[in-house]
Every structure is written in structure tokens, then in C-alpha cells.
Design a protein around this motif. Structure first.
Motif, short mmCIF file in Angstrom:
data_model
loop_
_atom_site.label_atom_id
_atom_site.label_comp_id
_atom_site.label_asym_id
_atom_site.label_seq_id
_atom_site.Cartn_x
_atom_site.Cartn_y
_atom_site.Cartn_z
N LEU A 149 0.83 -1.21 0.00
CA LEU A 149 0.00 0.00 0.00
C LEU A 149 0.87 1.26 0.00
O LEU A 149 0.65 2.17 -0.80
N VAL A 150 1.85 1.31 0.88
CA VAL A 150 2.70 2.50 0.97
C VAL A 150 3.43 2.74 -0.34
O VAL A 150 3.42 3.85 -0.87
N SER A 151 4.06 1.71 -0.86
CA SER A 151 4.83 1.85 -2.10
C SER A 151 3.94 2.25 -3.27
O SER A 151 4.27 3.18 -4.01
N ASP A 152 2.81 1.58 -3.43
CA ASP A 152 1.93 1.88 -4.56
C ASP A 152 1.38 3.30 -4.46
O ASP A 152 1.36 4.04 -5.46
N ILE A 153 0.93 3.70 -3.27
CA ILE A 153 0.39 5.05 -3.10
C ILE A 153 1.48 6.09 -3.31
O ILE A 153 1.28 7.11 -3.98
#
Length: 162
Positions: A149-153
């Protein structure tokens, strides 16, 4: 022998009809806009997953770096296992940056809700996390992130930074 086939046929028909029906709304079914407190109070698995979510210091630092005008529209099902996994983690992540805006929108099995936002935004799967800025969609995560989630966002935000 014919009775055996009749009985098996009847059991199979009843089973298939039961599986094809949509369950009635109940405690696992919350529709429309809601606050995280409502979600956690009414759906224990979401609370459990929020409490057990592990956020690294590096992830926390990235979330803290995100611009304050980023908004998240999260379309999900309280009945959906992907939502139970991803939404609590997202909420835990966003708790590290209180300037970000998040809208939680519960959907029914047909991926609809009372205000029609899911349909207007082309939501077909749950969860669908739509990242916006100034009313413009920057990107979305559907069902699960490609990396995290962190990386994609972060990649969505970085791609649209000036």
C-alpha cells in the motif's frame, strides 16, 4: 435407483439455489459513508486487523511526507476478505498523517451504495482505493497493491508531483 437420482437431483438443486442467493444485510453488511469508528465498532475483524497491522519506520516516514491535499476514497465491502485485509492497513498507515482526508464507503454485494459514487467512479471490485488531489484522480489500487500500500500510493503521488 430412480429415487436415488431424484434425491440427489433435489439436493443439488437446493444447494445451488442457496449458493446463488444474496444474503440479507446483517452485521457483516454496512453501506454508505462511514467513519472508521463505526467500521471498527460494527466489524470486529477490521478492528483486529487494524490493531495487528505492522508499520515500519520507513513506511511511516513516507506517509508523513505525503502532501496534505491528498484524498482517499475507499470503496469496500464489510463482507469482503480483501477489504478486511487492506482497509485496516490503509487506515493504520494514514493515522501517521492526520492532514490526509479519507472517505470510507461501504458497498453491497453488487458494488453499489446509496449515493451512487461507486457506480460513478467505475468501481467493480473491492476494495478500490482511489487517490485524488483537488478532485482529480491520480490513481487507484484495486483489490490489493502490486507491491505494498505504501509503495503503490507513494508511486501514484510521486508520479503526479510538480
Amino acid at each position: 435407483m430412480p429415487y436415488k437420482k431424484l434425491i440427489l437431483s433435489t439436493i443439488l438443486t437446493i444447494t445451488l439455489l442457496g449458493c446463488g442467493s444474496t444474503p440479507a444485510p446483517g452485521p457483516r453488511f454496512t453501506l454508505g459513508q462511514m467513519e472508521s469508528d463505526t467500521l471498527f465498532n460494527n466489524h470486529q475483524q477490521f478492528l483486529n486487523n487494524y490493531q495487528s497491522a505492522q508499520i515500519t519506520q520507513a513506511e511511516q516516514a513516507l506517509v508523513e511526507s505525503w502532501p496534505s491535499d491528498i484524498e482517499f476514497n475507499v470503496y469496500f465491502g464489510t463482507w469482503c476478505h480483501d477489504s478486511e485485509r487492506e482497509v485496516p492497513k490503509l487506515l493504520k498507515l494514514l493515522s501517521y498523517n492526520k492532514t490526509l482526508t479519507i472517505s470510507l464507503i461501504g458497498l453491497d454485494y453488487k458494488k453499489t451504495e446509496p449515493n451512487g459514487g461507486a457506480k460513478a467512479n467505475g468501481v467493480q471490485f473491492t476494495p478500490t482505493i482511489i487517490v485524488t488531489r483537488a478532485g482529480k484522480e491520480l490513481g487507484r489500487i484495486v483489490e490489493q497493491p502490486a507491491v505494498s500500500l505504501v509503495s503503490d500510493i507513494h508511486q501514484i503521488i510521486k508520479k503526479h508531483s510538480v
